[in-house]
Design an enzyme around this catalytic site. Structure first.
Site, PDB file in Angstrom:
ATOM      1  N   ARG A 199       0.862  -1.253  -0.017  1.00  0.00           N
ATOM      2  CA  ARG A 199       0.062  -0.119   0.033  1.00  0.00           C
ATOM      3  C   ARG A 199       0.762   1.162  -0.156  1.00  0.00           C
ATOM      4  O   ARG A 199       0.613   2.119  -0.767  1.00  0.00           O
ATOM      5  CB  ARG A 199      -0.786  -0.148   1.170  1.00  0.00           C
ATOM      6  CG  ARG A 199      -2.123  -0.717   1.018  1.00  0.00           C
ATOM      7  CD  ARG A 199      -2.542  -1.399   2.421  1.00  0.00           C
ATOM      8  NE  ARG A 199      -1.502  -2.332   2.848  1.00  0.00           N
ATOM      9  CZ  ARG A 199      -1.849  -3.752   2.246  1.00  0.00           C
ATOM     10  NH1 ARG A 199      -2.777  -4.042   1.661  1.00  0.00           N
ATOM     11  NH2 ARG A 199      -0.576  -4.686   2.453  1.00  0.00           N
ATOM     12  N   THR A 200       1.884   1.484   1.024  1.00  0.00           N
ATOM     13  CA  THR A 200       2.556   2.741   1.097  1.00  0.00           C
ATOM     14  C   THR A 200       3.214   2.986  -0.196  1.00  0.00           C
ATOM     15  O   THR A 200       3.180   4.068  -0.619  1.00  0.00           O
ATOM     16  CB  THR A 200       3.288   2.478   2.358  1.00  0.00           C
ATOM     17  OG1 THR A 200       2.726   1.975   3.323  1.00  0.00           O
ATOM     18  CG2 THR A 200       3.927   3.802   2.781  1.00  0.00           C
ATOM     19  N   HIS A 255       4.777   5.718  11.567  1.00  0.00           N
ATOM     20  CA  HIS A 255       4.202   5.651  10.196  1.00  0.00           C
ATOM     21  C   HIS A 255       2.955   6.857   9.900  1.00  0.00           C
ATOM     22  O   HIS A 255       1.951   6.625   9.747  1.00  0.00           O
ATOM     23  CB  HIS A 255       3.450   4.405  10.037  1.00  0.00           C
ATOM     24  CG  HIS A 255       3.304   3.892   8.610  1.00  0.00           C
ATOM     25  ND1 HIS A 255       3.436   4.657   7.646  1.00  0.00           N
ATOM     26  CD2 HIS A 255       2.863   2.700   8.193  1.00  0.00           C
ATOM     27  CE1 HIS A 255       3.250   4.007   6.385  1.00  0.00           C
ATOM     28  NE2 HIS A 255       2.758   2.810   6.703  1.00  0.00           N
ATOM     29  N   ARG A 280      11.115   3.522   3.933  1.00  0.00           N
ATOM     30  CA  ARG A 280      10.663   2.406   5.218  1.00  0.00           C
ATOM     31  C   ARG A 280      11.835   1.757   5.424  1.00  0.00           C
ATOM     32  O   ARG A 280      12.675   1.289   4.513  1.00  0.00           O
ATOM     33  CB  ARG A 280       9.719   1.607   4.439  1.00  0.00           C
ATOM     34  CG  ARG A 280       9.438   0.576   5.317  1.00  0.00           C
ATOM     35  CD  ARG A 280       8.271  -0.451   5.077  1.00  0.00           C
ATOM     36  NE  ARG A 280       7.029   0.435   5.248  1.00  0.00           N
ATOM     37  CZ  ARG A 280       5.700  -0.087   4.980  1.00  0.00           C
ATOM     38  NH1 ARG A 280       5.628  -1.216   4.587  1.00  0.00           N
ATOM     39  NH2 ARG A 280       4.833   0.590   5.237  1.00  0.00           N
ATOM     40  N   LYS A 304      26.170  -4.630  -0.026  1.00  0.00           N
ATOM     41  CA  LYS A 304      27.709  -4.552  -0.329  1.00  0.00           C
ATOM     42  C   LYS A 304      28.081  -3.840   0.893  1.00  0.00           C
ATOM     43  O   LYS A 304      29.241  -3.452   0.877  1.00  0.00           O
ATOM     44  CB  LYS A 304      27.999  -3.760  -1.655  1.00  0.00           C
ATOM     45  CG  LYS A 304      27.564  -4.430  -2.893  1.00  0.00           C
ATOM     46  CD  LYS A 304      27.930  -3.605  -4.139  1.00  0.00           C
ATOM     47  CE  LYS A 304      27.296  -3.823  -5.131  1.00  0.00           C
ATOM     48  NZ  LYS A 304      27.099  -3.170  -6.624  1.00  0.00           N
TER      49      LYS A 304
HETATM   50  N1   CP Z   1      -0.584  -0.303   5.824  1.00  0.00           N
HETATM   51  C1   CP Z   1       0.751  -0.250   5.263  1.00  0.00           C
HETATM   52  O1   CP Z   1       1.650   0.469   5.638  1.00  0.00           O
HETATM   53  O2   CP Z   1       0.576  -1.338   4.254  1.00  0.00           O
HETATM   54  P1   CP Z   1       2.057  -1.897   3.445  1.00  0.00           P
HETATM   55  O3   CP Z   1       3.000  -2.447   4.461  1.00  0.00           O
HETATM   56  O4   CP Z   1       1.701  -2.670   2.372  1.00  0.00           O
HETATM   57  O5   CP Z   1       2.686  -0.707   3.139  1.00  0.00           O
END
Ligand code: CP
Length: 304
Positions: free
Chosen positions: A53-54, A131, A103, A82
């Site tokens: 999603r993100t 998040h 992320r 590496k």
């Molecule tokens: N909600 C969320 O962060 O989903 P993903 O891990 O798929 O990005």
């Protein structure tokens, strides 16, 4: 909103949140049309952990703004294997991109990255930390359903490792929201998060069972037990499968209860809930595109 980076929901005032959500609402009303506010934008996607999603909604958001994306790809296919440091990786990518979505499995990684680059960094999840862009789409979804004041929200599941929970709880403290946290004892909110909520004057209660509080809720935000964050598999197995809901569970709740989940789900929401009017989690995921479009526009405007 005057921020160069989005690292934590704690950065966001009520006014910041309302500004982003208002703009996201305008974007959502015209999502089919090409907005083209940022032709030439190049957004760097650096995901050191899996995402559907993100990553895809930031990708879609950049493209719907008239821009494009570049993707570091999987860790295995990148020069991280590496031995390249995060600081070096983002310093290189800032030469290729106008903003970086990061992320990473380590708490504090986005903050650290932001100290090494001159382009906006958006924290797309740092371990069990924060998040914040997820929180903005969560708040957008809640506001669409119920508004954001005089509200009772239950947050259930893995409150210890769930970064979406930490960000959402912090942001909700800006509003007249009663927050009920429902989890096994071993997965309570971390002490630091509880402390920050207390300092913010948030109305917070903790429970080990959903049943006593269900009838009071406007929103039930369910989370997955974050198996990948447990240091010990036996600890995970001790709590796996607890706190599942199905349509029968919800029959005892308010008719207009909204059920949310940041997704992905495993078994915590039974498929029969999907067919009920309570289920908002797919719409919630869809809201990621207009919200992230609005967020990108505002961060890029701030950055000049
Ligand atoms: N909600 C969320 O962060 O989903 P993903 O891990 O798929 O990005």
């Amino acid at each position: 909103m005057r921020h160069d980076h989005l690292i934590s929901a704690a950065q966001l005032s009520r006014s910041d949140i309302e500004t982003v959500l208002d703009r996201a609402g305008e974007v959502a009303n015209d999502l089919g049309a090409s907005r083209d506010s940022h032709p030439g934008l190049v957004l760097g996607l650096c995901f050191f952990e899996p995402s559907t999603r993100t990553k895809m909604s930031f990708d879609a958001a950049a493209k719907r703004l008239g821009g494009s994306t570049i993707d570091m790809g999987s860790v295995e296919s990148s020069s991280v294997t590496k031995g390249e440091s995060l600081a070096d990786t983002v310093r290189v990518i800032e030469g290729y991109a106008d903003a970086i979505v990061l992320r990473h499995p380590s708490e504090g990684a986005a903050k650290l990255a932001s100290e090494f680059v001159h382009v906006p960094v958006i924290n797309a999840g740092d371990g069990a930390g924060q998040h914040p862009s997820q929180t903005l789409l969560d708040l957008y979804t809640i506001r669409e359903e119920h508004g954001l004041d005089d509200l009772t929200v239950g947050i259930m599941g893995d409150l210890k490792y769930g970064r979406t929970v930490h960000s959402l709880a912090s942001a909700l403290a800006n509003f007249e929201v009663r927050q009920h946290f429902i989890s096994p004892e071993s997965l309570r909110l971390p002490r630091s998060v509880r402390f920050d909520l207390h300092e913010a004057g948030a109305q917070v209660r903790e429970h080990t069972d959903l049943e006593p509080v269900l009838s009071e809720l406007d929103v039930l935000y369910v989370t997955r037990i974050q198996r990948e964050r447990f240091p010990d598999e036996t600890e995970y197995r001790a709590v796996a499968g607890e706190y599942q809901i199905d349509a029968e569970t919800l029959a005892a709740g308010p008719d207009d209860l909204t059920v949310m989940h940041p997704l992905p789900r495993v078994d915590e929401i039974a498929p029969d809930v999907d067919e009920t009017d309570h289920a908002s989690y797919f719409q919630q995921a869809h809201n990621g595109v207009p919200v992230r479009m609005a967020l990108l526009e505002m961060l890029l405007e701030n950055h000049g």
